[in-house]
Design a protein around this motif. Structure first.
Motif, PDB file in Angstrom:
ATOM      1  N   ALA A 130      20.524  36.023 -18.359  1.00  0.00           N
ATOM      2  CA  ALA A 130      20.856  37.539 -18.352  1.00  0.00           C
ATOM      3  C   ALA A 130      21.293  37.946 -19.833  1.00  0.00           C
ATOM      4  O   ALA A 130      21.960  37.297 -20.693  1.00  0.00           O
ATOM      5  CB  ALA A 130      22.118  37.890 -17.474  1.00  0.00           C
ATOM      6  N   ILE A 131      20.791  39.081 -20.161  1.00  0.00           N
ATOM      7  CA  ILE A 131      21.243  39.721 -21.519  1.00  0.00           C
ATOM      8  C   ILE A 131      21.882  40.778 -21.303  1.00  0.00           C
ATOM      9  O   ILE A 131      21.464  41.911 -20.598  1.00  0.00           O
ATOM     10  CB  ILE A 131      20.134  40.269 -22.357  1.00  0.00           C
ATOM     11  CG1 ILE A 131      19.070  39.015 -22.541  1.00  0.00           C
ATOM     12  CG2 ILE A 131      20.496  40.678 -23.816  1.00  0.00           C
ATOM     13  CD1 ILE A 131      19.283  37.795 -23.421  1.00  0.00           C
ATOM     14  N   VAL A 132      23.330  40.866 -21.555  1.00  0.00           N
ATOM     15  CA  VAL A 132      24.136  41.751 -21.492  1.00  0.00           C
ATOM     16  C   VAL A 132      24.703  42.731 -22.815  1.00  0.00           C
ATOM     17  O   VAL A 132      24.955  41.822 -23.625  1.00  0.00           O
ATOM     18  CB  VAL A 132      25.599  41.186 -20.713  1.00  0.00           C
ATOM     19  CG1 VAL A 132      26.646  42.078 -20.418  1.00  0.00           C
ATOM     20  CG2 VAL A 132      25.317  40.521 -19.641  1.00  0.00           C
ATOM     21  N   VAL A 133      24.675  44.119 -22.508  1.00  0.00           N
ATOM     22  CA  VAL A 133      24.885  44.862 -23.761  1.00  0.00           C
ATOM     23  C   VAL A 133      26.033  45.623 -23.435  1.00  0.00           C
ATOM     24  O   VAL A 133      25.867  46.424 -22.284  1.00  0.00           O
ATOM     25  CB  VAL A 133      23.579  45.584 -24.212  1.00  0.00           C
ATOM     26  CG1 VAL A 133      24.040  46.637 -25.388  1.00  0.00           C
ATOM     27  CG2 VAL A 133      22.294  44.571 -24.456  1.00  0.00           C
ATOM     28  N   ALA A 134      27.250  45.558 -23.961  1.00  0.00           N
ATOM     29  CA  ALA A 134      28.271  46.139 -23.601  1.00  0.00           C
ATOM     30  C   ALA A 134      28.450  47.347 -25.007  1.00  0.00           C
ATOM     31  O   ALA A 134      28.355  47.123 -26.077  1.00  0.00           O
ATOM     32  CB  ALA A 134      29.633  45.465 -23.656  1.00  0.00           C
ATOM     33  N   VAL A 135      28.346  48.695 -24.636  1.00  0.00           N
ATOM     34  CA  VAL A 135      28.526  49.692 -25.543  1.00  0.00           C
ATOM     35  C   VAL A 135      29.875  50.489 -25.414  1.00  0.00           C
ATOM     36  O   VAL A 135      30.146  50.791 -24.267  1.00  0.00           O
ATOM     37  CB  VAL A 135      27.279  50.876 -25.114  1.00  0.00           C
ATOM     38  CG1 VAL A 135      27.217  52.078 -26.009  1.00  0.00           C
ATOM     39  CG2 VAL A 135      25.922  50.094 -24.977  1.00  0.00           C
ATOM     40  N   SER A 193      31.612  39.278 -17.232  1.00  0.00           N
ATOM     41  CA  SER A 193      31.234  39.920 -18.433  1.00  0.00           C
ATOM     42  C   SER A 193      31.129  41.549 -18.534  1.00  0.00           C
ATOM     43  O   SER A 193      31.283  41.985 -19.596  1.00  0.00           O
ATOM     44  CB  SER A 193      30.034  39.364 -19.391  1.00  0.00           C
ATOM     45  OG  SER A 193      28.791  39.761 -18.254  1.00  0.00           O
ATOM     46  N   ILE A 194      31.017  42.092 -17.474  1.00  0.00           N
ATOM     47  CA  ILE A 194      30.967  43.400 -17.238  1.00  0.00           C
ATOM     48  C   ILE A 194      31.853  44.181 -16.389  1.00  0.00           C
ATOM     49  O   ILE A 194      31.708  45.056 -15.944  1.00  0.00           O
ATOM     50  CB  ILE A 194      29.487  43.901 -16.587  1.00  0.00           C
ATOM     51  CG1 ILE A 194      29.099  43.368 -15.175  1.00  0.00           C
ATOM     52  CG2 ILE A 194      28.154  43.357 -17.566  1.00  0.00           C
ATOM     53  CD1 ILE A 194      27.822  43.598 -14.576  1.00  0.00           C
ATOM     54  N   ARG A 195      32.934  43.426 -15.658  1.00  0.00           N
ATOM     55  CA  ARG A 195      33.950  43.833 -15.097  1.00  0.00           C
ATOM     56  C   ARG A 195      34.484  45.008 -15.431  1.00  0.00           C
ATOM     57  O   ARG A 195      35.071  45.965 -14.783  1.00  0.00           O
ATOM     58  CB  ARG A 195      34.958  42.802 -14.447  1.00  0.00           C
ATOM     59  CG  ARG A 195      35.818  43.132 -13.400  1.00  0.00           C
ATOM     60  CD  ARG A 195      36.885  42.157 -13.132  1.00  0.00           C
ATOM     61  NE  ARG A 195      36.133  40.864 -12.624  1.00  0.00           N
ATOM     62  CZ  ARG A 195      35.592  40.743 -11.248  1.00  0.00           C
ATOM     63  NH1 ARG A 195      35.736  41.774 -10.525  1.00  0.00           N
ATOM     64  NH2 ARG A 195      35.060  39.830 -10.717  1.00  0.00           N
ATOM     65  N   ASP A 196      34.734  45.082 -16.562  1.00  0.00           N
ATOM     66  CA  ASP A 196      35.662  46.418 -17.226  1.00  0.00           C
ATOM     67  C   ASP A 196      34.539  47.489 -17.303  1.00  0.00           C
ATOM     68  O   ASP A 196      35.415  48.569 -17.865  1.00  0.00           O
ATOM     69  CB  ASP A 196      36.238  45.808 -18.488  1.00  0.00           C
ATOM     70  CG  ASP A 196      37.460  44.795 -18.345  1.00  0.00           C
ATOM     71  OD1 ASP A 196      38.011  44.726 -17.234  1.00  0.00           O
ATOM     72  OD2 ASP A 196      37.630  43.790 -19.049  1.00  0.00           O
TER      73      ASP A 196
END
Length: 137
Positions: free
Chosen positions: A14-19, A79-82
């Motif tokens: 998975a590639i995760v991008v947080a903005v 990694s995306i919970r917030d």
């Protein structure tokens, strides 16, 4: 700080991008144990009455595969919970499986989009996520 996240996912990575207002962060999460094709071990063809002892039962292999996927999906979710908004895309079933897992963790309402796309570079993924959140304002 308001965080929006997008990710490209398949069963291998998975590639995760947080903005955020400060910029973006790209992370890669690898599924170490998941094999695309479950394989039987041992010589082929097997002969004799002990074949069933040498080849794991399909249901136990499937349980192992599912267990490994759940560990992988939990790492992605952590990694995306917030994130207040999440967009998911990828080529196969993993994106829908992840969405169901998010719903099970009471995070399904944060998913704002799911899309089927083929392989992409990290830069293409980040650009697509930025574009999605700019258009949704």
């Amino acid at each position: 700080m308001r965080t929006k996240a997008g990710l490209w996912i398949d069963h291998r990575k998975a590639i995760v991008v947080a903005v955020t207002e400060k910029g973006e962060e790209i992370r890669e999460i690898i599924s170490n144990e998941v094999e695309k094709q479950l394989r039987r071990s041992g010589d082929s063809p097997l002969k004799g009455t002990y074949e069933s002892l040498q080849i794991p039962a399909d249901d136990s292999r499937q349980r192992n595969f599912t267990g490994q996927l759940n560990i992988y999906y939990d790492a992605v979710i952590a990694s995306i919970r917030d994130a207040e908004a999440i967009v998911i895309f990828g080529p196969g079933e993993a994106k829908d499986e992840l969405k169901k897992r998010l719903e099970k963790n009471n995070l399904g309402g944060r998913v704002v989009g799911i899309e089927t796309v083929d392989k992409m570079t990290d830069h293409q993924i980040a650009a697509k996520i930025r574009q999605h959140f700019v258009q949704s304002r």
